[in-house]
Motif scaffolding. Structure first.
Motif, short mmCIF file in Angstrom:
data_model
loop_
_atom_site.label_atom_id
_atom_site.label_comp_id
_atom_site.label_asym_id
_atom_site.label_seq_id
_atom_site.Cartn_x
_atom_site.Cartn_y
_atom_site.Cartn_z
N TYR A 111 55.18 15.44 -6.69
CA TYR A 111 55.79 14.33 -5.93
C TYR A 111 55.90 14.70 -4.45
O TYR A 111 55.60 13.90 -3.57
CB TYR A 111 57.17 13.98 -6.48
N PHE A 157 61.75 12.21 0.05
CA PHE A 157 61.80 11.12 -0.92
C PHE A 157 62.36 9.85 -0.29
O PHE A 157 63.37 9.88 0.41
CB PHE A 157 62.65 11.53 -2.13
N GLU A 165 50.82 4.65 -4.15
CA GLU A 165 50.69 5.75 -5.12
C GLU A 165 49.27 5.90 -5.66
O GLU A 165 49.02 6.70 -6.55
CB GLU A 165 51.66 5.50 -6.27
N ASP A 207 54.59 9.03 -3.73
CA ASP A 207 54.50 9.54 -5.09
C ASP A 207 54.57 8.34 -6.04
O ASP A 207 54.67 7.20 -5.60
CB ASP A 207 55.59 10.59 -5.38
N GLU A 208 54.49 8.57 -7.31
CA GLU A 208 54.35 7.49 -8.30
C GLU A 208 55.65 6.75 -8.61
O GLU A 208 55.63 5.74 -9.29
CB GLU A 208 53.76 8.04 -9.58
N ARG A 209 56.76 7.25 -8.13
CA ARG A 209 58.04 6.60 -8.43
C ARG A 209 58.21 5.36 -7.56
O ARG A 209 57.85 5.37 -6.39
CB ARG A 209 59.19 7.59 -8.23
N HIS A 246 52.96 15.16 -12.81
CA HIS A 246 54.21 14.39 -12.84
C HIS A 246 55.39 15.35 -12.79
O HIS A 246 56.14 15.48 -13.76
CB HIS A 246 54.27 13.52 -14.09
N GLU A 287 58.21 17.56 -9.71
CA GLU A 287 58.76 17.51 -8.35
C GLU A 287 57.80 18.06 -7.30
O GLU A 287 57.72 17.51 -6.20
CB GLU A 287 60.11 18.25 -8.28
N ARG A 308 53.85 12.62 -1.24
CA ARG A 308 54.54 11.84 -0.20
C ARG A 308 54.03 12.34 1.15
O ARG A 308 54.58 13.26 1.73
CB ARG A 308 56.05 12.05 -0.29
#
Length: 191
Positions: A179, A91, A166, A126-128, A174, A176, A183
């Motif tokens: 995500y 992350f 993303e 990822d989308e964050r 959506h 972990e 990545r």
């Protein structure tokens, strides 16, 4: 007081003169600032074209007006069965994880074993995070992997990078696990 004014005028003149030349320093015939030429002065790249990035080290590497852009996608055939796995990132990081280096090693070995092939390394997030941040992070991820592979002695002109942020999730969920899988850096070879 006259010295700062003279320096400012000289600086303004330098900017005006530099703004009228191409990257190679040669004037683009009839193009003004609308084209860049390679060191030989003959391969033009259109900065108004979609996806043009003047800071991309690959700009002009394969630029041929008759063949379209310098993008590998426009000049080569994608290989879909190379068996290269995506390299996954932690992350908010573009550092290549030690436990994922074997995937980058495999991509480098692929290029060493197939000297006629080229590769696009696609960076993803990822989308964050904001779109801008994710695009920047995915660009850094792809660039870091590219640098790692080039260290094997592979010609940098054989590798291009793309940053998708993303926009192209591997897993459209959506959570972990999604995500973690989003990545990544994808290895896309062409021949």
């Amino acid at each position: 007081m006259k010295t700062p004014l003279a320096i400012a005028l000289l600086a303004a003149a330098a900017v005006a003169v530099c703004g009228c030349a191409t990257k190679s320093g040669k004037a683009a015939p009839g193009a003004g600032q609308d084209a860049y030429y390679d060191a030989a002065g003959d391969a033009a790249v259109d900065p108004n074209a979609a996806g043009f990035d003047p800071n991309d080290p690959n700009v002009g590497a394969f630029a041929d007006p008759a063949a379209g852009t310098g993008n590998f996608e426009d000049r080569y055939t994608r290989i879909s069965d190379a068996g290269l796995e995506p390299l996954l990132f932690t992350f908010d990081s573009y550092t290549l994880p030690v436990d994922e280096l074997a995937k980058a090693d495999a991509a480098a070995q692929y290029l060493l074993n197939n000297p006629q092939h080229v590769m696009v390394i696609e960076g993803h997030c990822d989308e964050r995070g904001s779109n801008e941040y994710n695009l920047s992070l995915s660009e850094q991820r792809a660039g870091g992997v590219r640098d790692y592979i080039v260290a094997y002695g592979i010609d940098p002109a054989r590798i291009q990078t793309r940053a998708f942020g993303e926009e192209k999730p591997a897993v459209p969920e959506h959570n972990e696990e999604a995500y973690r899988l989003n990545r990544r850096a994808e290895f896309v070879p062409y021949k």
